[in-house]
Design a protein around this motif. Sequence first.
Motif, PDB file in Angstrom:
ATOM      1  N   PRO A 135       0.816  -1.218   0.000  1.00 42.30           N
ATOM      2  CA  PRO A 135       0.000   0.000   0.000  1.00 42.30           C
ATOM      3  C   PRO A 135       0.850   1.269   0.000  1.00 42.30           C
ATOM      4  O   PRO A 135       0.520   2.243  -0.683  1.00 42.30           O
ATOM      5  N   GLN A 136       1.961   1.271   0.751  1.00 46.26           N
ATOM      6  CA  GLN A 136       2.783   2.473   0.847  1.00 46.26           C
ATOM      7  C   GLN A 136       3.475   2.812  -0.471  1.00 46.26           C
ATOM      8  O   GLN A 136       3.932   3.935  -0.668  1.00 46.26           O
ATOM      9  N   ALA A 137       3.569   1.828  -1.375  1.00 48.73           N
ATOM     10  CA  ALA A 137       4.162   2.091  -2.686  1.00 48.73           C
ATOM     11  C   ALA A 137       3.121   2.559  -3.697  1.00 48.73           C
ATOM     12  O   ALA A 137       3.442   2.787  -4.864  1.00 48.73           O
ATOM     13  N   GLY A 138       1.865   2.675  -3.247  1.00 46.24           N
ATOM     14  CA  GLY A 138       0.822   3.197  -4.117  1.00 46.24           C
ATOM     15  C   GLY A 138       0.036   2.157  -4.887  1.00 46.24           C
ATOM     16  O   GLY A 138      -0.747   2.515  -5.780  1.00 46.24           O
ATOM     17  N   TRP A 139       0.208   0.861  -4.557  1.00 47.71           N
ATOM     18  CA  TRP A 139      -0.493  -0.177  -5.313  1.00 47.71           C
ATOM     19  C   TRP A 139      -1.993  -0.194  -5.016  1.00 47.71           C
ATOM     20  O   TRP A 139      -2.787  -0.647  -5.846  1.00 47.71           O
ATOM     21  N   GLY A 140      -2.403   0.265  -3.837  1.00 48.19           N
ATOM     22  CA  GLY A 140      -3.819   0.267  -3.506  1.00 48.19           C
ATOM     23  C   GLY A 140      -4.005   0.257  -2.001  1.00 48.19           C
ATOM     24  O   GLY A 140      -3.039   0.190  -1.228  1.00 48.19           O
ATOM     25  N   THR A 141      -5.254   0.322  -1.571  1.00 52.86           N
ATOM     26  CA  THR A 141      -5.564   0.245  -0.152  1.00 52.86           C
ATOM     27  C   THR A 141      -5.476  -1.197   0.321  1.00 52.86           C
ATOM     28  O   THR A 141      -5.401  -2.139  -0.492  1.00 52.86           O
ATOM     29  N   VAL A 142      -5.511  -1.389   1.626  1.00 59.74           N
ATOM     30  CA  VAL A 142      -5.510  -2.751   2.178  1.00 59.74           C
ATOM     31  C   VAL A 142      -6.711  -3.522   1.641  1.00 59.74           C
ATOM     32  O   VAL A 142      -6.581  -4.673   1.207  1.00 59.74           O
ATOM     33  N   ALA A 143      -7.882  -2.900   1.651  1.00 59.80           N
ATOM     34  CA  ALA A 143      -9.090  -3.579   1.158  1.00 59.80           C
ATOM     35  C   ALA A 143      -8.926  -3.973  -0.304  1.00 59.80           C
ATOM     36  O   ALA A 143      -9.292  -5.085  -0.710  1.00 59.80           O
TER      37      ALA A 143
END
Length: 393
Positions: A135-143
């Motif tokens: 998530p911190q790399a911008g791939w998406g939210t946890v959900a």
Amino acid sequence: MLKKLLAALTVAAVCFGPATVLLSVAVLASPAIAACAPGSLIVGPIPDSLTATTRNGEMVTLNRQQLTHAATIITVGGQTDGVGRAGVVIALMAALTESHLRMLTNTGTYPESANYPNDGDAADHDSLGLFQMRPQAGWGTVAELMDPNYQARAFYGGPAGPNYPSPRGLLDIPGWQQLDPGEAAQAVEVSAYPDRYQNYQPVAEAILTALTRPAPSGGGGNGGDVVVPETTRVVFPLPEGSWVRTSPFGWRTDPITFEIAFHSGSDFAADDGTPIYAVADGIVTHAGYTGSWGGLIIVEHTVGGERVASYYAHMWEYGIHVTEGMIVTAGQHIGDVGSSGKSTGPHLHLEIRPGGTGQPAIDSDQWLTDHEAEGITGGNASRASCTLSGGGR
């Protein structure tokens, strides 16, 4: 991120006879072959297990859950323009290397990740899921990253991908078709161990061969002779928060004739133009204007080994976004809510018919509940694009 535990083929007729899985006789195509090549990415029955060997000779057995995740990667690849079999092999190599084809939580960094369906916990920094995306790399939210379908779409990337233009997916890598498959996987994953991916290429090829089958000739027609894929999931056919239940399955007073009549579907009122999603992976066998149904789409599915047809009615003619013979995935945008045919206002009339087209309908609302249909947030679905004959819409 898990390390070298998987493997590729000694699949064999010995392990999986015709009753269990039909193996494709096609060899892997060149990168130039389009994503919609006939039958190249149609998922057939998913076996309970698959034994395989890595390039360095290690052997392992994949279970049905791992193979179901592989089927999701294959199906999403088949629905993404420009991926083809070569791109799917690369995606499978990456997921095998990163997670052993498991949806992994990371409760040390994201405790909430355990609230989503998963196959176990991992502790690789802040990585999640099949492709160990961060998530911190911008791939998406946890959900989002705890959804296998989303992760597959993110890995393939491209203009239709959820992260375009960054982080880069496979389609965003210039000249990826000319790269060694392991190098292409590394270009997306940006791993500290770039040489691991090649080891799993035989595994990926074995999975793709075992899970896909040739398409039948002749297109969608009435669905009787069509090889229907086993679905990878079941979803609700309208976006979350967009609908209201108005008329259930069963006997009722007909709103037009005011006579007592049997209602064979479930009605969900929604604004005109609300997206309608396919409830499961399948093949469109009817798409057009049909009498009292108005705009009608019929999709044939295989759910838990059983043939099932889903009917979506009352779309305007311009609100039908699929054609007969088209392959669709669960949650794909196939039409828009309308009020054509025998209708008193914008709504989706949904029917579920076990046994396939023309068989008696059951309570579709209850069927969705029994199959734990996933809700979809509006905007997270793409249009269908591939047909059995290999062309787009």
